[in-house]
Write a protein that holds these residues in place. Sequence first.
Motif, short mmCIF file in Angstrom:
data_model
loop_
_atom_site.label_atom_id
_atom_site.label_comp_id
_atom_site.label_asym_id
_atom_site.label_seq_id
_atom_site.Cartn_x
_atom_site.Cartn_y
_atom_site.Cartn_z
N GLY A 73 0.85 -1.18 0.00
CA GLY A 73 0.00 0.00 0.00
C GLY A 73 0.89 1.23 0.00
N VAL A 74 0.28 2.39 0.03
CA VAL A 74 1.04 3.63 0.13
C VAL A 74 0.79 4.22 1.51
CG1 VAL A 74 1.16 4.05 -2.35
CG2 VAL A 74 -0.78 4.95 -1.05
N CYS A 75 1.34 5.41 1.77
CA CYS A 75 1.33 5.96 3.13
C CYS A 75 -0.05 5.97 3.76
CB CYS A 75 1.99 7.33 3.17
SG CYS A 75 1.19 8.63 2.21
N ARG A 76 -1.07 6.36 3.03
CA ARG A 76 -2.40 6.46 3.65
C ARG A 76 -2.94 5.09 4.08
NH1 ARG A 76 -2.93 7.98 -1.61
NH2 ARG A 76 -4.11 6.62 -2.98
N HIS A 77 -2.59 4.04 3.35
CA HIS A 77 -3.04 2.70 3.72
C HIS A 77 -2.25 2.20 4.93
CE1 HIS A 77 -3.49 3.00 -0.79
NE2 HIS A 77 -4.71 3.13 -0.30
N GLN A 78 -0.95 2.44 4.91
CA GLN A 78 -0.10 2.03 6.03
C GLN A 78 -0.53 2.73 7.32
OE1 GLN A 78 3.66 3.15 4.21
NE2 GLN A 78 4.27 0.99 4.19
N VAL A 79 -0.86 4.00 7.21
CA VAL A 79 -1.25 4.80 8.37
C VAL A 79 -2.56 4.27 8.97
CG1 VAL A 79 -2.15 7.10 8.95
CG2 VAL A 79 0.04 6.86 7.80
N GLY A 83 -2.67 2.91 12.70
CA GLY A 83 -3.63 3.53 13.60
C GLY A 83 -4.58 2.51 14.21
N ALA A 84 -5.06 1.56 13.40
CA ALA A 84 -5.96 0.53 13.90
C ALA A 84 -5.25 -0.36 14.92
CB ALA A 84 -6.50 -0.30 12.73
N VAL A 85 -4.02 -0.73 14.64
CA VAL A 85 -3.26 -1.57 15.58
C VAL A 85 -3.06 -0.83 16.90
CG1 VAL A 85 -1.01 -2.64 16.02
CG2 VAL A 85 -2.11 -2.94 13.78
N LEU A 86 -2.65 0.44 16.82
CA LEU A 86 -2.44 1.23 18.04
C LEU A 86 -3.73 1.36 18.85
CD1 LEU A 86 -0.11 4.08 16.76
CD2 LEU A 86 0.48 2.31 18.43
N GLU A 87 -4.83 1.63 18.19
CA GLU A 87 -6.09 1.77 18.91
C GLU A 87 -6.49 0.48 19.60
OE1 GLU A 87 -8.80 3.42 16.02
OE2 GLU A 87 -8.15 5.46 16.49
N HIS A 112 1.23 13.63 2.12
CA HIS A 112 1.82 12.58 2.94
C HIS A 112 0.98 12.38 4.19
CE1 HIS A 112 4.80 9.80 4.23
NE2 HIS A 112 5.10 10.49 5.32
N ALA A 113 1.01 11.15 4.72
CA ALA A 113 0.24 10.81 5.91
C ALA A 113 1.12 10.04 6.89
CB ALA A 113 -0.98 9.98 5.53
N TRP A 114 0.82 10.19 8.17
CA TRP A 114 1.53 9.49 9.23
C TRP A 114 0.61 9.40 10.44
CZ3 TRP A 114 2.34 14.39 7.63
CH2 TRP A 114 2.15 15.40 8.56
N VAL A 115 1.05 8.67 11.45
CA VAL A 115 0.29 8.50 12.68
C VAL A 115 0.97 9.30 13.79
CG1 VAL A 115 -0.53 6.86 14.44
CG2 VAL A 115 -0.48 6.20 12.03
N VAL A 124 5.03 12.78 22.45
CA VAL A 124 4.35 12.62 21.17
C VAL A 124 5.26 11.77 20.30
CG1 VAL A 124 3.50 13.78 19.09
CG2 VAL A 124 3.16 14.84 21.34
N VAL A 125 4.71 10.67 19.79
CA VAL A 125 5.48 9.76 18.96
C VAL A 125 4.94 9.83 17.53
CG1 VAL A 125 6.20 7.37 18.59
CG2 VAL A 125 5.88 8.24 20.92
N VAL A 126 5.85 9.96 16.57
CA VAL A 126 5.51 9.98 15.16
C VAL A 126 5.77 8.59 14.60
CG1 VAL A 126 6.18 10.89 12.90
CG2 VAL A 126 6.08 12.42 14.89
N LEU A 127 4.77 8.03 13.94
CA LEU A 127 4.91 6.73 13.29
C LEU A 127 4.64 6.95 11.81
CD1 LEU A 127 3.23 6.25 16.22
CD2 LEU A 127 3.94 3.94 15.64
N ASP A 128 5.69 6.93 11.02
CA ASP A 128 5.61 7.19 9.58
C ASP A 128 6.17 5.98 8.85
OD1 ASP A 128 5.80 8.01 6.95
OD2 ASP A 128 6.69 9.95 7.42
N PRO A 129 5.33 4.97 8.62
CA PRO A 129 5.83 3.74 8.01
C PRO A 129 6.40 3.93 6.61
CG PRO A 129 3.46 3.60 8.43
CD PRO A 129 3.93 4.90 8.97
N ALA A 130 5.84 4.84 5.83
CA ALA A 130 6.34 5.04 4.46
C ALA A 130 7.79 5.51 4.46
CB ALA A 130 5.45 6.04 3.72
N GLN A 131 8.16 6.29 5.49
CA GLN A 131 9.53 6.79 5.61
C GLN A 131 10.36 5.96 6.59
OE1 GLN A 131 10.58 9.30 3.64
NE2 GLN A 131 8.53 9.23 2.76
#
Length: 154
Positions: A73-79, A83-87, A112-115, A124-131
Amino acid sequence: RMVYDRWLERLQAGKPASEVRDDLRIAIISRIAELVEDHMPYDEQVVKRLDKQGFLRPDEAIDLDVFLAAKGGVCRHQVCFVGAVLERLIDAGWLRGKVSLERKFVSGWFSHAWVRLECTDGDVVVLDPAQRRYAALAALDPGSRMLYGRVGGT
């Protein structure tokens, strides 16, 4: 896998939860990064293939399972996946905090999208799987803090 063992060893040694919490958070975030790489790595070709197969329609929701089954997937799908896993981890009591899906869009330049995980201790933790970036916002360089931060700097 050593990161995972550290929190368990400290917990078994009778350390209080406050001393173990940071190790556990690091272990969980490391495992989430592995899950994304194993099950939904960044792959634009997967998204193009799904589009050609008719799975993607404008402005219609699509199950994340489609991207998980396609292994990409791309960033929006990964995010959405992260997000679902974290929740679910928060709901189960493994983490404490608030999850938000963030996006920056500059017409003609990038989107671009990230969690963002706002922990109850103020981190505050940034989770950016695409990067492949999983880090505390405060630990990032000024340019990255500007990208991932919100108005007011956090």
